[in-house]
Scaffold this motif. Structure first.
Motif, PDB file in Angstrom:
ATOM      1  N   TYR A  98       0.833  -1.206   0.000  1.00 59.77           N
ATOM      2  CA  TYR A  98       0.000   0.000   0.000  1.00 59.77           C
ATOM      3  C   TYR A  98       0.866   1.253   0.000  1.00 59.77           C
ATOM      4  N   TYR A  99       1.946   1.220   0.762  1.00 60.94           N
ATOM      5  CA  TYR A  99       2.809   2.393   0.808  1.00 60.94           C
ATOM      6  C   TYR A  99       3.469   2.651  -0.541  1.00 60.94           C
ATOM      7  N   LEU A 100       3.952   1.595  -1.187  1.00 64.04           N
ATOM      8  CA  LEU A 100       4.580   1.769  -2.504  1.00 64.04           C
ATOM      9  C   LEU A 100       3.566   2.233  -3.546  1.00 64.04           C
ATOM     10  N   LYS A 101       2.339   1.745  -3.456  1.00 66.50           N
ATOM     11  CA  LYS A 101       1.289   2.228  -4.365  1.00 66.50           C
ATOM     12  C   LYS A 101       1.067   3.724  -4.143  1.00 66.50           C
ATOM     13  N   PHE A 102       1.067   4.119  -2.894  1.00 60.33           N
ATOM     14  CA  PHE A 102       0.888   5.521  -2.541  1.00 60.33           C
ATOM     15  C   PHE A 102       2.014   6.380  -3.124  1.00 60.33           C
ATOM     16  N   CYS A 103       3.236   5.842  -3.163  1.00 63.65           N
ATOM     17  CA  CYS A 103       4.401   6.597  -3.648  1.00 63.65           C
ATOM     18  C   CYS A 103       4.625   6.448  -5.148  1.00 63.65           C
ATOM     19  N   TYR A 104       3.714   5.807  -5.861  1.00 64.72           N
ATOM     20  CA  TYR A 104       3.884   5.579  -7.302  1.00 64.72           C
ATOM     21  C   TYR A 104       4.225   6.867  -8.045  1.00 64.72           C
ATOM     22  N   GLU A 105       3.474   7.904  -7.816  1.00 60.56           N
ATOM     23  CA  GLU A 105       3.677   9.161  -8.553  1.00 60.56           C
ATOM     24  C   GLU A 105       5.071   9.720  -8.308  1.00 60.56           C
ATOM     25  N   ALA A 106       5.537   9.662  -7.069  1.00 63.62           N
ATOM     26  CA  ALA A 106       6.875  10.167  -6.745  1.00 63.62           C
ATOM     27  C   ALA A 106       7.955   9.342  -7.442  1.00 63.62           C
ATOM     28  N   ILE A 107       7.764   8.034  -7.506  1.00 64.80           N
ATOM     29  CA  ILE A 107       8.746   7.155  -8.152  1.00 64.80           C
ATOM     30  C   ILE A 107       8.690   7.320  -9.670  1.00 64.80           C
ATOM     31  N   ASN A 108       7.478   7.279 -10.225  1.00 63.04           N
ATOM     32  CA  ASN A 108       7.293   7.303 -11.673  1.00 63.04           C
ATOM     33  C   ASN A 108       7.658   8.641 -12.302  1.00 63.04           C
ATOM     34  N   SER A 109       7.416   9.735 -11.599  1.00 63.38           N
ATOM     35  CA  SER A 109       7.663  11.057 -12.190  1.00 63.38           C
ATOM     36  C   SER A 109       9.116  11.509 -12.043  1.00 63.38           C
ATOM     37  N   ASN A 110       9.952  10.676 -11.430  1.00 61.31           N
ATOM     38  CA  ASN A 110      11.363  11.014 -11.247  1.00 61.31           C
ATOM     39  C   ASN A 110      12.247   9.845 -11.669  1.00 61.31           C
ATOM     40  N   PRO A 111      12.112   9.400 -12.940  1.00 63.72           N
ATOM     41  CA  PRO A 111      12.871   8.229 -13.369  1.00 63.72           C
ATOM     42  C   PRO A 111      14.339   8.557 -13.635  1.00 63.72           C
ATOM     43  N   ARG A 112      15.123   7.509 -13.788  1.00 58.97           N
ATOM     44  CA  ARG A 112      16.516   7.637 -14.206  1.00 58.97           C
ATOM     45  C   ARG A 112      16.586   7.167 -15.651  1.00 58.97           C
ATOM     46  N   GLY A 113      17.419   7.770 -16.430  1.00 55.34           N
ATOM     47  CA  GLY A 113      17.594   7.366 -17.823  1.00 55.34           C
ATOM     48  C   GLY A 113      16.901   8.308 -18.773  1.00 55.34           C
ATOM     49  N   SER A 114      17.497   8.464 -19.956  1.00 58.62           N
ATOM     50  CA  SER A 114      16.930   9.397 -20.929  1.00 58.62           C
ATOM     51  C   SER A 114      16.090   8.700 -21.987  1.00 58.62           C
ATOM     52  N   GLY A 115      16.398   7.474 -22.333  1.00 54.01           N
ATOM     53  CA  GLY A 115      15.616   6.750 -23.335  1.00 54.01           C
ATOM     54  C   GLY A 115      14.464   6.027 -22.656  1.00 54.01           C
ATOM     55  N   ILE A 116      14.738   4.842 -22.182  1.00 52.51           N
ATOM     56  CA  ILE A 116      13.746   4.068 -21.439  1.00 52.51           C
ATOM     57  C   ILE A 116      13.866   4.462 -19.976  1.00 52.51           C
ATOM     58  N   PRO A 117      12.775   4.951 -19.375  1.00 52.46           N
ATOM     59  CA  PRO A 117      12.862   5.331 -17.960  1.00 52.46           C
ATOM     60  C   PRO A 117      13.001   4.109 -17.059  1.00 52.46           C
ATOM     61  N   HIS A 118      13.709   4.275 -15.964  1.00 49.47           N
ATOM     62  CA  HIS A 118      13.914   3.235 -14.960  1.00 49.47           C
ATOM     63  C   HIS A 118      13.632   3.835 -13.588  1.00 49.47           C
ATOM     64  N   VAL A 119      13.267   3.003 -12.629  1.00 51.25           N
ATOM     65  CA  VAL A 119      13.144   3.466 -11.258  1.00 51.25           C
ATOM     66  C   VAL A 119      14.506   4.014 -10.845  1.00 51.25           C
ATOM     67  N   ASP A 120      14.504   5.190 -10.264  1.00 46.54           N
ATOM     68  CA  ASP A 120      15.750   5.773  -9.775  1.00 46.54           C
ATOM     69  C   ASP A 120      16.075   5.118  -8.435  1.00 46.54           C
ATOM     70  N   PRO A 121      17.133   4.317  -8.379  1.00 49.44           N
ATOM     71  CA  PRO A 121      17.455   3.622  -7.131  1.00 49.44           C
ATOM     72  C   PRO A 121      17.683   4.571  -5.954  1.00 49.44           C
ATOM     73  N   GLU A 122      18.223   5.751  -6.219  1.00 46.86           N
ATOM     74  CA  GLU A 122      18.465   6.722  -5.146  1.00 46.86           C
ATOM     75  C   GLU A 122      17.151   7.119  -4.478  1.00 46.86           C
ATOM     76  N   ILE A 123      16.135   7.377  -5.275  1.00 44.77           N
ATOM     77  CA  ILE A 123      14.824   7.726  -4.721  1.00 44.77           C
ATOM     78  C   ILE A 123      14.191   6.506  -4.063  1.00 44.77           C
ATOM     79  N   PHE A 124      14.205   5.372  -4.763  1.00 44.98           N
ATOM     80  CA  PHE A 124      13.538   4.163  -4.278  1.00 44.98           C
ATOM     81  C   PHE A 124      14.095   3.697  -2.932  1.00 44.98           C
ATOM     82  N   TRP A 125      15.408   3.507  -2.855  1.00 46.77           N
ATOM     83  CA  TRP A 125      15.998   2.963  -1.634  1.00 46.77           C
ATOM     84  C   TRP A 125      15.968   3.929  -0.471  1.00 46.77           C
TER      85      TRP A 125
END
Length: 188
Positions: A98-125
């Protein structure tokens, strides 16, 4: 509260040695995004060269436009290369989900990578996951997780999510805090 990296493990999916649209005797379903979300199996994988998942495990889309999307897998199979399995340690899986679902927007709107977006490990961890006590939870409307500014992603969490849309996280019976699990609970 604690940083996510302090109490979870993550297994990234990978491309198996053999992947085909037709099933063969030892094949297992290949859990890609479509299989994860809709249960639609399009391909099958060699289990010996795959990272396998079981029903109920928490998955996150790690690569692609929907990076950060989380849910539970509904079937056993080979973990797809754009997904990762998250195993919480000493915290209830549903609370973390539930907490990760709640944080989806924060994770998704701040991806790493310029071509294919990836979860930014710095934000995630570094997501700061709250472990409210029973009294603190009862003060929140419906026992909900904290509001959008409290997502724990720092500036990335600003404006993320709608606290009224977050599913309620119910308290478990017992003397421990909501969200925290005892080692005995983890065995069940």
């Amino acid at each position: 509260s604690a940083k996510l990296g302090e109490f979870v493990t993550l297994r990234k999916g990978k491309k198996p040695g053999r992947l085909a649209e037709r099933i063969w005797p030892s094949a297992v379903p290949y859990i890609d995004i479509e299989a994860f979300e809709a249960g639609n199996i399009r391909r099958y994988a060699d289990p010996d060269s795959s990272n396998l998942v079981e029903p109920g495990e928490i998955l996150i889309v790690w690569d692609g436009a929907r990076c950060g999307l989380t849910g539970k897998v509904s079937m056993s199979g080979a973990l797809g290369s754009t997904l990762a399995a998250i195993k919480p340690l000493l915290v209830y899986p549903d609370y973390l989900l539930y907490y990760l679902k709640f944080c989806y927007e924060a994770i998704n709107s701040n991806p790493r990578g310029s071509g294919i977006p990836h979860v930014d490990p710095e934000i995630f961890w570094n997501l700061e996951v709250p472990f409210p006590g029973r009294a603190a939870s009862n003060r929140r409307k419906g026992g909900r997780p904290p509001g959008p500014r409290e997502c724990g992603a720092g500036a990335a969490g600003e404006g993320a999510g709608d606290p009224e849309a977050v599913p309620a996280v119910g308290a478990r019976e017992g003397s421990h805090d909501i969200g925290l699990a005892t080692p005995q609970d983890q065995e069940n």
